[in-house]
Design an enzyme around this catalytic site. Sequence first.
Site, mmCIF file in Angstrom:
data_model
loop_
_atom_site.group_PDB
_atom_site.id
_atom_site.type_symbol
_atom_site.label_atom_id
_atom_site.label_comp_id
_atom_site.label_asym_id
_atom_site.label_seq_id
_atom_site.Cartn_x
_atom_site.Cartn_y
_atom_site.Cartn_z
ATOM 1 N N SER A 1 -31.020 7.552 65.349
ATOM 2 C CA SER A 1 -31.401 8.518 64.326
ATOM 3 C C SER A 1 -32.924 8.623 64.252
ATOM 4 O O SER A 1 -33.620 7.610 64.181
ATOM 5 C CB SER A 1 -30.826 8.085 62.979
ATOM 6 O OG SER A 1 -31.060 9.065 62.000
ATOM 7 N N GLU B 1 -38.125 10.786 71.455
ATOM 8 C CA GLU B 1 -38.074 12.230 71.286
ATOM 9 C C GLU B 1 -39.397 12.896 71.664
ATOM 10 O O GLU B 1 -39.408 13.950 72.303
ATOM 11 C CB GLU B 1 -37.713 12.574 69.835
ATOM 12 C CG GLU B 1 -36.360 12.050 69.393
ATOM 13 C CD GLU B 1 -36.377 10.632 68.830
ATOM 14 O OE1 GLU B 1 -35.408 10.275 68.146
ATOM 15 O OE2 GLU B 1 -37.356 9.881 69.053
#
Length: 154
Positions: free
Chosen positions: A84, A61
Site C-alpha cells: 500500500s 512507485e
Amino acid sequence: MPLGKVTDNDRKLMALALAEARTGYDEGGVPVGAIMVQDGEIIGRGRNRRVQEGNPVSHGETDCMKNAGRRSDYSRVTMYTTLSPCMMCTGTILQFGIRRVVIGEDRNFSGNIDFLRERGVEVVLLNDRDCIELMSRFIAERPELWYEDISGNE
C-alpha cells in the site's frame, strides 16, 4: 467508493511487481516493487532503491514512474505495487492522474488506500500471500531499515 474488482491479469501483473520487490530484497533494499501498465502493455518497472542509491525518495512507485518516462496522459495507466503506497507515492499517483492502482497488500503497512479512493482512484487490494510474507520477513530481519523508510510512522 468500494474497492475495485480483480481482473484476470491483475494477479499475473502483480507477480511481475513482486519479482521487482524480490530483486530489491536480494540487493539489500526495501522489498517494494511496482509495474505500470497501459492498454495491456508494461510501460515501466521499478523497485524501492532508497538503500541502493542512497536516495530517500526512490520508492518502488517513484522508481517505476522514472523508468516509464514522461507521458502527456496517465489516465489509462494502472499502477501495480506490492505494498500500500505511502503518502509520497500516493501524492505521485494523484499528481499524475493515475486512475487505477492494484495493491499487493496492506497488512504490513496500511498506507493511503482511503485517501486514493476518496479522490476517485479505483483501488484493488489483493492481499497477496507472497507480498505479505516477503514484507513481513524483511521487517523482522531489518526493522531499522523499515522504520527509516517510513520515518517510524504508519
